[in-house]
Design an enzyme around this catalytic site. Structure first.
Site, short mmCIF file in Angstrom:
data_model
loop_
_atom_site.label_atom_id
_atom_site.label_comp_id
_atom_site.label_asym_id
_atom_site.label_seq_id
_atom_site.Cartn_x
_atom_site.Cartn_y
_atom_site.Cartn_z
N SER A 115 54.71 76.90 20.03
CA SER A 115 54.66 78.35 20.14
C SER A 115 54.47 79.07 18.80
CB SER A 115 55.91 78.82 20.86
OG SER A 115 55.81 80.18 21.16
N HIS A 116 55.46 79.86 18.41
CA HIS A 116 55.33 80.70 17.20
C HIS A 116 55.64 79.93 15.92
CE1 HIS A 116 59.41 80.57 18.58
NE2 HIS A 116 59.82 80.88 17.37
N ASP A 280 50.99 85.12 20.08
CA ASP A 280 51.55 84.01 19.29
C ASP A 280 50.74 82.72 19.44
OD1 ASP A 280 52.31 83.34 21.87
OD2 ASP A 280 54.20 82.43 21.22
N ASP A 282 50.89 80.04 21.25
CA ASP A 282 50.48 79.54 22.57
C ASP A 282 50.16 80.66 23.56
OD1 ASP A 282 53.19 80.22 22.61
OD2 ASP A 282 53.61 78.89 24.29
N ASP A 284 51.87 83.27 24.78
CA ASP A 284 52.77 83.88 25.75
C ASP A 284 53.53 85.08 25.20
OD1 ASP A 284 54.36 82.34 24.12
OD2 ASP A 284 55.34 81.22 25.73
N ARG A 285 53.45 85.31 23.89
CA ARG A 285 54.14 86.48 23.31
C ARG A 285 53.16 87.61 23.05
NH1 ARG A 285 58.93 84.72 19.22
NH2 ARG A 285 59.75 83.05 20.51
N LYS A 379 55.86 83.74 30.38
CA LYS A 379 55.55 85.03 29.80
C LYS A 379 54.08 85.03 29.40
CE LYS A 379 57.65 83.91 25.28
NZ LYS A 379 58.60 82.82 25.42
C1 VG1 Z 1 63.09 81.87 21.22
C2 VG1 Z 1 63.31 83.26 21.79
C3 VG1 Z 1 63.34 83.19 23.29
C4 VG1 Z 1 62.05 82.57 23.81
C5 VG1 Z 1 61.85 81.21 23.16
C6 VG1 Z 1 60.52 80.58 23.52
O1 VG1 Z 1 64.15 81.02 21.59
O2 VG1 Z 1 64.49 83.82 21.28
O3 VG1 Z 1 63.54 84.49 23.81
O4 VG1 Z 1 62.09 82.41 25.19
O5 VG1 Z 1 61.87 81.34 21.73
O6 VG1 Z 1 59.47 81.41 23.16
P1 VG1 Z 1 65.38 80.69 20.62
O7 VG1 Z 1 66.23 79.71 21.36
O8 VG1 Z 1 64.82 80.18 19.36
O9 VG1 Z 1 66.08 82.00 20.38
V1 VG1 Z 1 58.00 80.75 22.70
O10 VG1 Z 1 56.88 81.94 22.68
O11 VG1 Z 1 58.53 80.14 21.16
O12 VG1 Z 1 57.70 79.52 23.79
CO CO Z 2 55.03 81.22 22.65
#
Ligand code: VG1
Ligand code: CO
Length: 546
Positions: A115-116, A280, A282, A284-285, A379
């Site tokens: 992801s990010h 982001d 992948d 989804d953000r 998302k």
């Molecule tokens: C983070 C965010 C959470 C989100 C998750 C996956 O998790 O706070 O809200 O669902 O990333 O997002 P954490 O446990 O680090 O707080 V993504 O776009 O990284 O798949």
């Molecule tokens: Co993501």
């Protein structure tokens, strides 16, 4: 042709526990002998009755994506899947993967993404399993999967050549069919069904909407190019950083003002466009901006809920809303006014799946730049972007006017999150233990106008299947509606990340334009007194403020 299957012996790793969204580790860790294979075999070992069925496969294109896909193809073939649907080039955004699983009634899907988190040989990789509704596997599954990784002693792999991932088409290998598909087409078709593309197109053609979209060298580049420029007619170049790179150009593909600074400079610079957005790694953000304004994700969710009827797919109204616990209470106020059910879930999209499946909610979101609806079970960054474009086109108002109008009606939930990244794990655990030991004594305690109403450790009982998830972060609520939340991240790959979420409700119109850091200064100070993160880590302040 019969394919030859080989069984390899292996030994377990003890660190393959999936976090908030799958397993995320440094690429170097995934490159350890059998590390990926162990995890993938453990996924298959935890599934029942998938023989002959469809598995969707794709990722965000980061370093190691192609290699991992080849391994997974061979293991899926050996384990007896009947068909693999794979995005061309091994690419699928997370929401697009969710859509494809649903549309083609796949058994499930494997999404490769961190992801990010940054990408590259020394950065992060990730893998996650999604179930047949298109959403992240629930905790019951990830617990079983983790248990499997601790006892695994063999995996199965087909002895076949690497597959050409770049040519769209179909091929058969023994009993296995492999389809390489256009990663964008099905998704673009879905978006056109949800939103009023004609209206958005007209507004762009008439010059009422100008826009910039920062794909951050990540997966949404091809999606945004096709939809925003190709189908909706935005000026070529409106979408920038549009080619997915294995290392995201060396940056964090994280759509917030700290990391999407190019977009932020445009939107707060001279002659900004009407609308700005970023997505982001992948896809989804989302980050939503207007000329000289940033919309917090919590406000964005609330505004979408309040205006859902302006969008064709939600014109008949929505069944309910949900937000993750640390997300601000802005959407609760909308739900209250519209007499809609509103659910508070733990962090992570996997908790929304049951509510969406049972039609208890239509829209949901998180403070971490994520929002979505019942159209998929993840998302969805571009969906949120299109929602806002549709809204602006319908209302013929600027982003700033839409936001201010919302605040005037509902009040403003001033919000921010402070992250302390890569904290030594022992120190982080000490911080949480210290907080936990205070919870019982806090109610009734006051700092100025802030008097503690409740202090607890969040636990969630799923209203659909009754499953309980405890230890989901500590909440401290005040009589005046303010809240401070503390929790540890479940997506980081180095040490521990402490997240502190702060919010204060403001009803005074004259104070709406305050800077969040200033407006929340008192709460920030209280948070430090309670958790002592600066004192215990010797740091001056957070690594990132969003
Ligand atoms: C983070 C965010 C959470 C989100 C998750 C996956 O998790 O706070 O809200 O669902 O990333 O997002 P954490 O446990 O680090 O707080 V993504 O776009 O990284 O798949
Ligand atoms: Co993501």
């Amino acid at each position: 042709m019969q394919i030859k299957i080989k069984t390899h012996n292996t030994t377990p790793y003890d660190d393959q526990k999936p976090g908030t969204s799958g397993l995320r580790k440094k690429v170097k860790v995934f490159q350890n002998a059998n590390y990926l294979e162990n995890f993938v075999q453990s996924i298959f070992n935890s599934l029942d009755d998938f023989q002959g069925k469809i598995l969707v496969l794709g990722g965000d294109g980061r370093y190691f994506n192609r290699r991992a896909i080849q391994v997974i193809i061979k293991m899926a073939a050996a384990n007896g899947f009947g068909e693999l649907i794979i995005g061309q080039g091994g690419l699928l955004s997370t929401p697009a993967a969710s859509n494809i699983i649903r549309k083609y009634q796949a058994f499930g899907g494997i999404v490769l993404s961190a992801s990010h988190n940054p990408g590259g040989p020394d950065e992060d990789f990730g893998i996650k399993y999604n179930v047949g509704n298109g959403g992240p596997a629930p905790e019951k599954f990830t617990d079983a999967l983790y248990a499997n990784t601790k006892t695994i002693n063999s995996y199965q792999i087909a002895e076949i050549d690497d597959i050409d991932l770049d040519t769209i088409g179909e091929l058969s290998l023994g009993n296995l069919k492999i389809r390489i598909i256009d990663p964008v087409a099905d998704y673009a078709e879905l978006m056109a069904k949800i939103f009023d593309f004609d209206l958005i197109k007209q507004s762009i053609a008439a010059g009422l909407i100008t826009l910039r979209f920062d794909a951050m060298h990540a997966i949404t580049g091809p999606y945004a190019k096709q939809i925003l420029e190709g189908q909706l007619g935005a000026t070529p170049g409106s979408v920038f950083n549009a080619v997915p790179l294995e290392d995201f150009g060396g940056g964090h593909p994280d759509p917030n003002m700290a990391h999407a600074h190019e977009l932020t400079e445009i939107m707060f610079g001279a002659n900004p466009p009407v609308f700005g957005a970023a997505s982001d790694g992948d896809g989804d953000r989302n980050m939503i901006m207007g000329a000289n304004i940033f919309v917090t994700p919590s406000d964005s969710l609330a505004i979408m809920a309040a205006n859902a009827r302006s969008i064709p797919a939600y014109a008949k109204g929505i069944s309910g809303v949900a937000r993750s616990m640390p997300t601000s209470q802005a959407v609760d106020r909308v739900a209250d006014k519209l007499s809609l059910p509103c659910y508070e879930t733990p962090t992570g999209w996997k908790f929304f799946g049951n509510l969406l499946d049972a039609d208890k909610i239509t829209l949901c979101g998180e403070e971490s730049f994520g929002s979505g609806s019942n159209h998929v079970r993840e998302k969805d960054g571009l969906w949120a972007v299109l929602f806002w474009l549709n809204l602006i086109a319908r209302k013929r108002q600027s982003v700033a006017d839409i936001v201010h109008e919302h605040w005037e009606k509902y009040g403003r939930d001033i919000y921010c999150r402070h992250d302390y990244e890569a904290v030594d794990s022992d120190i982080a655990n000490g911080i949480l233990e210290n907080l936990r030991s205070q919870l019982n004594h806090l109610p009734g305690k006051s700092w100025g106008d802030n008097s503690v109403k409740f202090a607890d450790e969040f636990s969630y009982t799923d209203p659909v299947d009754g499953s309980v998830s405890s230890n989901q972060g500590m909440r401290i609520g005040f009589d005046n509606g303010s809240r401070i939340v503390f929790r540890l991240s479940g997506t980081g790959t180095v040490g521990a990340t402490l997240r502190i979420y702060l919010e204060r409700y403001e009803r005074d119109v004259r104070k709406f334009d305050q800077d969040a850091q200033v407006a929340l200064a008192e709460l920030i100070e209280i948070a430090e007194q309670l958790c002592e993160v600066k004192k215990r880590t010797g740091r001056n302040g957070p690594t990132v403020i969003t």
